[in-house]
Design a protein around this motif. Structure first.
Motif, mmCIF file in Angstrom:
data_model
loop_
_atom_site.group_PDB
_atom_site.id
_atom_site.type_symbol
_atom_site.label_atom_id
_atom_site.label_comp_id
_atom_site.label_asym_id
_atom_site.label_seq_id
_atom_site.Cartn_x
_atom_site.Cartn_y
_atom_site.Cartn_z
ATOM 1 N N GLY A 15 7.834 17.150 -5.080
ATOM 2 C CA GLY A 15 8.216 15.833 -4.567
ATOM 3 C C GLY A 15 9.647 15.455 -4.890
ATOM 4 N N LYS A 16 10.498 16.440 -5.144
ATOM 5 C CA LYS A 16 11.896 16.189 -5.526
ATOM 6 C C LYS A 16 12.883 16.580 -4.426
ATOM 7 C CE LYS A 16 10.612 15.275 -9.818
ATOM 8 N NZ LYS A 16 10.622 13.939 -10.330
ATOM 9 N N HIS A 17 12.386 16.923 -3.257
ATOM 10 C CA HIS A 17 13.235 17.424 -2.181
ATOM 11 C C HIS A 17 14.170 16.371 -1.585
ATOM 12 C CE1 HIS A 17 9.674 15.778 -0.326
ATOM 13 N NE2 HIS A 17 10.352 15.634 0.786
ATOM 14 N N GLU A 18 13.789 15.110 -1.641
ATOM 15 C CA GLU A 18 14.600 14.069 -0.993
ATOM 16 C C GLU A 18 15.951 13.884 -1.663
ATOM 17 O OE1 GLU A 18 12.467 10.452 -0.462
ATOM 18 O OE2 GLU A 18 10.970 11.381 0.820
ATOM 19 N N LYS A 19 16.087 14.310 -2.904
ATOM 20 C CA LYS A 19 17.357 14.172 -3.627
ATOM 21 C C LYS A 19 18.312 15.322 -3.339
ATOM 22 C CE LYS A 19 15.131 11.600 -7.312
ATOM 23 N NZ LYS A 19 14.720 11.586 -8.705
ATOM 24 N N SER A 20 17.848 16.352 -2.632
ATOM 25 C CA SER A 20 18.672 17.515 -2.339
ATOM 26 C C SER A 20 19.737 17.190 -1.295
ATOM 27 C CB SER A 20 17.793 18.658 -1.813
ATOM 28 O OG SER A 20 18.601 19.698 -1.316
ATOM 29 N N SER A 21 20.909 17.799 -1.471
ATOM 30 C CA SER A 21 21.981 17.620 -0.483
ATOM 31 C C SER A 21 21.645 18.326 0.830
ATOM 32 C CB SER A 21 23.300 18.153 -1.039
ATOM 33 O OG SER A 21 23.189 19.546 -1.291
ATOM 34 N N VAL A 23 18.785 17.957 2.367
ATOM 35 C CA VAL A 23 17.870 17.094 3.109
ATOM 36 C C VAL A 23 18.645 15.917 3.692
ATOM 37 C CG1 VAL A 23 15.867 15.571 2.916
ATOM 38 C CG2 VAL A 23 15.901 17.758 1.689
ATOM 39 N N LYS A 24 18.473 15.712 4.966
ATOM 40 C CA LYS A 24 19.107 14.584 5.658
ATOM 41 C C LYS A 24 18.022 13.667 6.192
ATOM 42 C CE LYS A 24 23.138 16.545 5.284
ATOM 43 N NZ LYS A 24 23.620 16.508 3.945
ATOM 44 N N LYS A 25 18.112 12.390 5.874
ATOM 45 C CA LYS A 25 17.143 11.411 6.362
ATOM 46 C C LYS A 25 17.820 10.524 7.400
ATOM 47 C CE LYS A 25 14.576 9.332 3.279
ATOM 48 N NZ LYS A 25 14.101 8.650 2.069
ATOM 49 N N LEU A 26 17.167 10.396 8.529
ATOM 50 C CA LEU A 26 17.686 9.567 9.611
ATOM 51 C C LEU A 26 16.569 8.681 10.136
ATOM 52 C CD1 LEU A 26 19.464 12.440 11.577
ATOM 53 C CD2 LEU A 26 20.565 10.829 10.029
#
Length: 76
Positions: A15-21, A23-26
């Protein structure tokens, strides 16, 4: 390439993937995906192959609940 993918999968499982560079959230109401090759797409359990995918979001159509305790009760 593959090493980054392995590390990303470990982050995803933790559950730590969202902090990775990587990963892009749009946010979008519409999403179009196209490919030169057929993509295997799972839509509600049905597998399809297509080169183009057009996704339209329906605001407030789904209510998601993120309740850790509830999930634990369901899984146990």
């Amino acid at each position: 390439g593959r090493l980054k993918l392995i590390f990303m999968l470990v982050k995803l499982l933790r559950g730590k993937h969202e902090k990775s560079s990587l990963v892009k959230k749009l946010k979008a109401l519409n999403l179009k995906i196209s490919s030169n090759e057929d993509m295997n797409i799972n839509i509600d359990g049905e597998m399809i192959q297509t080169k183009k995918l057009d996704i339209k979001m329906i605001p407030n159509a789904i209510h998601l609940i993120n309740d850790f305790e509830l999930v634990q009760k369901i899984l146990s």
